[in-house]
Write a protein that holds these residues in place. Structure first.
Motif, PDB file in Angstrom:
ATOM      1  N   TYR A 377     -16.107   9.261 -11.418  1.00 32.58           N
ATOM      2  CA  TYR A 377     -16.722   8.089 -10.806  1.00 32.58           C
ATOM      3  C   TYR A 377     -17.311   7.129 -11.824  1.00 32.58           C
ATOM      4  N   GLY A 378     -17.301   7.506 -13.106  1.00 31.85           N
ATOM      5  CA  GLY A 378     -17.811   6.636 -14.145  1.00 31.85           C
ATOM      6  C   GLY A 378     -19.025   7.220 -14.831  1.00 31.85           C
ATOM      7  N   PRO A 379     -19.442   6.636 -15.969  1.00 32.76           N
ATOM      8  CA  PRO A 379     -20.581   7.166 -16.726  1.00 32.76           C
ATOM      9  C   PRO A 379     -21.842   7.242 -15.885  1.00 32.76           C
ATOM     10  N   GLY A 380     -22.488   8.391 -15.938  1.00 38.43           N
ATOM     11  CA  GLY A 380     -23.750   8.570 -15.229  1.00 38.43           C
ATOM     12  C   GLY A 380     -23.632   8.670 -13.737  1.00 38.43           C
ATOM     13  N   ARG A 381     -22.382   8.808 -13.219  1.00 38.09           N
ATOM     14  CA  ARG A 381     -22.171   8.854 -11.773  1.00 38.09           C
ATOM     15  C   ARG A 381     -21.583  10.206 -11.402  1.00 38.09           C
ATOM     16  N   VAL A 382     -22.235  10.905 -10.478  1.00 35.85           N
ATOM     17  CA  VAL A 382     -21.797  12.243 -10.081  1.00 35.85           C
ATOM     18  C   VAL A 382     -21.725  12.332  -8.564  1.00 35.85           C
ATOM     19  N   THR A 383     -20.774  13.121  -8.087  1.00 38.29           N
ATOM     20  CA  THR A 383     -20.603  13.276  -6.649  1.00 38.29           C
ATOM     21  C   THR A 383     -21.415  14.438  -6.120  1.00 38.29           C
ATOM     22  N   MET A 384     -21.750  14.367  -4.859  1.00 36.10           N
ATOM     23  CA  MET A 384     -22.280  15.515  -4.141  1.00 36.10           C
ATOM     24  C   MET A 384     -21.128  16.117  -3.331  1.00 36.10           C
ATOM     25  N   GLU A 385     -21.403  16.990  -2.410  1.00 34.87           N
ATOM     26  CA  GLU A 385     -20.336  17.677  -1.704  1.00 34.87           C
ATOM     27  C   GLU A 385     -19.374  16.694  -1.045  1.00 34.87           C
ATOM     28  N   PRO A 386     -18.052  16.855  -1.247  1.00 35.96           N
ATOM     29  CA  PRO A 386     -17.092  15.985  -0.579  1.00 35.96           C
ATOM     30  C   PRO A 386     -16.814  16.449   0.852  1.00 35.96           C
ATOM     31  N   GLY A 400      -5.407  11.676   4.194  1.00 32.10           N
ATOM     32  CA  GLY A 400      -6.728  11.333   4.689  1.00 32.10           C
ATOM     33  C   GLY A 400      -7.597  10.766   3.596  1.00 32.10           C
ATOM     34  N   TRP A 401      -8.901  10.826   3.803  1.00 30.85           N
ATOM     35  CA  TRP A 401      -9.862  10.265   2.864  1.00 30.85           C
ATOM     36  C   TRP A 401     -10.860  11.346   2.444  1.00 30.85           C
ATOM     37  N   ILE A 402     -11.401  11.154   1.249  1.00 25.92           N
ATOM     38  CA  ILE A 402     -12.536  11.946   0.787  1.00 25.92           C
ATOM     39  C   ILE A 402     -13.772  11.062   0.823  1.00 25.92           C
ATOM     40  N   LEU A 403     -14.795  11.522   1.547  1.00 23.79           N
ATOM     41  CA  LEU A 403     -16.075  10.823   1.602  1.00 23.79           C
ATOM     42  C   LEU A 403     -17.126  11.665   0.897  1.00 23.79           C
ATOM     43  N   SER A 404     -17.923  11.023   0.053  1.00 21.48           N
ATOM     44  CA  SER A 404     -19.038  11.737  -0.559  1.00 21.48           C
ATOM     45  C   SER A 404     -20.087  10.747  -1.018  1.00 21.48           C
ATOM     46  N   VAL A 417     -18.929   6.812  -1.160  1.00 23.63           N
ATOM     47  CA  VAL A 417     -17.659   6.420  -1.760  1.00 23.63           C
ATOM     48  C   VAL A 417     -16.516   7.033  -0.954  1.00 23.63           C
ATOM     49  N   VAL A 418     -15.513   6.197  -0.650  1.00 22.03           N
ATOM     50  CA  VAL A 418     -14.330   6.622   0.097  1.00 22.03           C
ATOM     51  C   VAL A 418     -13.143   6.591  -0.854  1.00 22.03           C
TER      52      VAL A 418
END
Length: 453
Positions: A377-386, A400-404, A417-418
């Motif tokens: 997702y880019g520097p300093g950007r982290v996802t939570m559970e998808p 389909g899509w991944i939402l998180s 983010v989708v």
């Protein structure tokens, strides 16, 4: 160790720190174009301690739940709302999902669900007319063919687990108490088309009590690694009773989360799980004693054996599968990549428990080949559970899509983010900009409007 000399990262460090206020915001800005098929709510929950908390004894798993909701409709992000879960019988903080037209906030170990209204403003305990009076679980499983919901619950005041089945109409259909020793922590379970799998692993209440009596570290989570407790799984028919449980020795480890499970033609069953070598030994404030590993257990019920194979060398957590394949053979799993100091971990590295638990990029694993695809997702950007959301009339498993929710450490804010689940290398389909950060928590789900009709 005292609260004056110890800094608990789960109370003060960056995006672990709790929020103090509830928020309501409408007409959220969007970058990109939201799919018009996404009509519903993305809901996420996690612990959000309120008031004075002793940092020396606080565990990340404790604290009143706060629900974060983003309402999508007709290509618009209509609102974001955050609400503390409040009820006369506790404030679940671990999962939020829908069943039988209800939105339920969930927690394990003795407390029933709290139902929350679609606008997040009304809440009340829902114990299924007393069927859940002993509490529920954070991870029930829904059979996609029947809509029935299956759960393995535990309660510190009782020496047995309780296997519960709720029908698609929300009524209790079946329950059976299963005797176990030592009070094991049972965070998840597995479901196939024909069988239920119970996880009885060596993190127990009994070990925590022994440790406290010997003067060991005291935390508000009364569970710890138990060298004396065996690791085993129990298998029973989908509508079975305690008398039908078949216990089989499992690899010595702890499992928070199951990706999925399914029956095989030869009578064996397959389970894909996230395993930890040990849990709650050095780190008594969070789940950071060892790195998570995605493995496949092939359970030969005739021989009573479990064969373990590592699926991917990438460290991952918060596994998700297409919900239409729950209990059926699957190919793909989507995960939050596990990170330490912002770096993806791909090998066994000794870590300081003070580093805590962290996530990184989105990871998709092909469980047949082990191939791994990463969306950074880019520097300093982290996802939570998808969460995987299939397109209407989807024709394949990743259609389909991944939402998180993604945390941007530089802006100290969050986005929903989708992504296109079949093309993780592409830029996001859409980014919904939230008014502030969403603290690192546990679980979230997409709830379509049709589920609440």
């Amino acid at each position: 160790m005292t609260s004056e000399t110890f800094t608990n990262r789960y109370l003060v460090a960056g995006n672990y720190a709790p929020l103090q206020e509830e928020t309501s915001t409408s007409a959220l800005p969007v970058t990109g174009e939201l799919p018009r098929e996404l009509n519903g709510r993305y809901l996420r929950i996690g612990p959000n301690p309120r008031g004075d908390v002793d940092p020396a004894t606080h565990h990340w798993f404790n604290g009143a739940g706060m629900v974060h909701g983003i309402r999508l409709r007709d290509g618009r992000a209509e609102w974001y709302r955050s609400r503390f879960v409040e009820s006369e019988r506790g404030a679940p903080n671990t999962n939020v999902l829908s069943h039988a037209g209800r939105i339920l906030t969930l927690i394990e170990a003795g407390r029933p669900p709290v139902e929350i209204s679609p606008d997040l403003d009304r809440m009340a305990v829902w114990d299924c007319d007393g069927a859940l009076s002993r509490g529920f679980t954070a991870h029930p499983k829904v059979d996609p063919a029947t809509g029935d919901l299956y759960a393995i619950t535990y309660n510190p005041r009782h020496s047995s687990l309780r296997y519960v089945v709720l029908g698609a109409d929300g009524a209790a259909r079946h329950s059976s108490d299963i005797d176990v020793d030592d009070g094991p922590m049972v965070h998840d379970m597995a479901l196939t088309e024909t069988r239920v799998v119970v996880l009885d692993l060596p993190v127990t209440l009994a070990a925590a009590r022994r440790l406290a009596q010997s003067g060991g570290p005291l935390t508000r989570l009364p569970l710890t690694w138990d060298d004396d407790h065996p690791a085993r799984i129990g298998i029973l028919p989908i509508g079975g009773t305690a008398a039908q449980v078949r216990w089989i020795e499992a690899p010595r480890c702890f499992v928070f989360h199951v990706l999925n499970a399914f029956d095989n033609a030869d009578g064996s069953l397959t389970m894909d799980v996230i395993r930890y070598d040990r849990m709650f030994v050095r780190d008594v404030w969070g789940p950071s004693d060892s790195e998570p590993t995605l493995v496949r257990w092939t359970v030969n019920t005739a021989r009573g054996s479990v064969n373990e194979e590592v699926i991917s060398e990438y460290r991952v957590e918060f596994p998700r599968v297409d919900p239409a394949l729950t209990g059926r053979a699957h190919r793909y799993g989507w995960f939050a990549g596990f990170s330490a100091h912002g770096l993806m971990i791909t090998d066994d590295v000794e870590r300081d428990p003070a580093d805590g638990f962290g996530t990184g990029p989105l990871v998709r694993v092909d469980t047949r080949t082990g191939d791994t695809t990463v969306h950074d997702y880019g520097p300093g950007r982290v996802t939570m559970e998808p969460a995987f959301v299939p397109r209407p009339d989807a024709v394949c498993e990743d259609d389909g899509w991944i939402l998180s929710v993604v945390h941007d450490a530089h802006a100290d804010r969050a986005e929903l983010v989708v992504l296109d689940a079949a093309d993780l290398g592409a830029a996001p389909v859409a980014r919904v900009h939230l008014p502030h950060r969403v603290p690192f928590g546990f679980h979230g789900n997409w709830i379509d409007d049709d589920e609440l009709a």
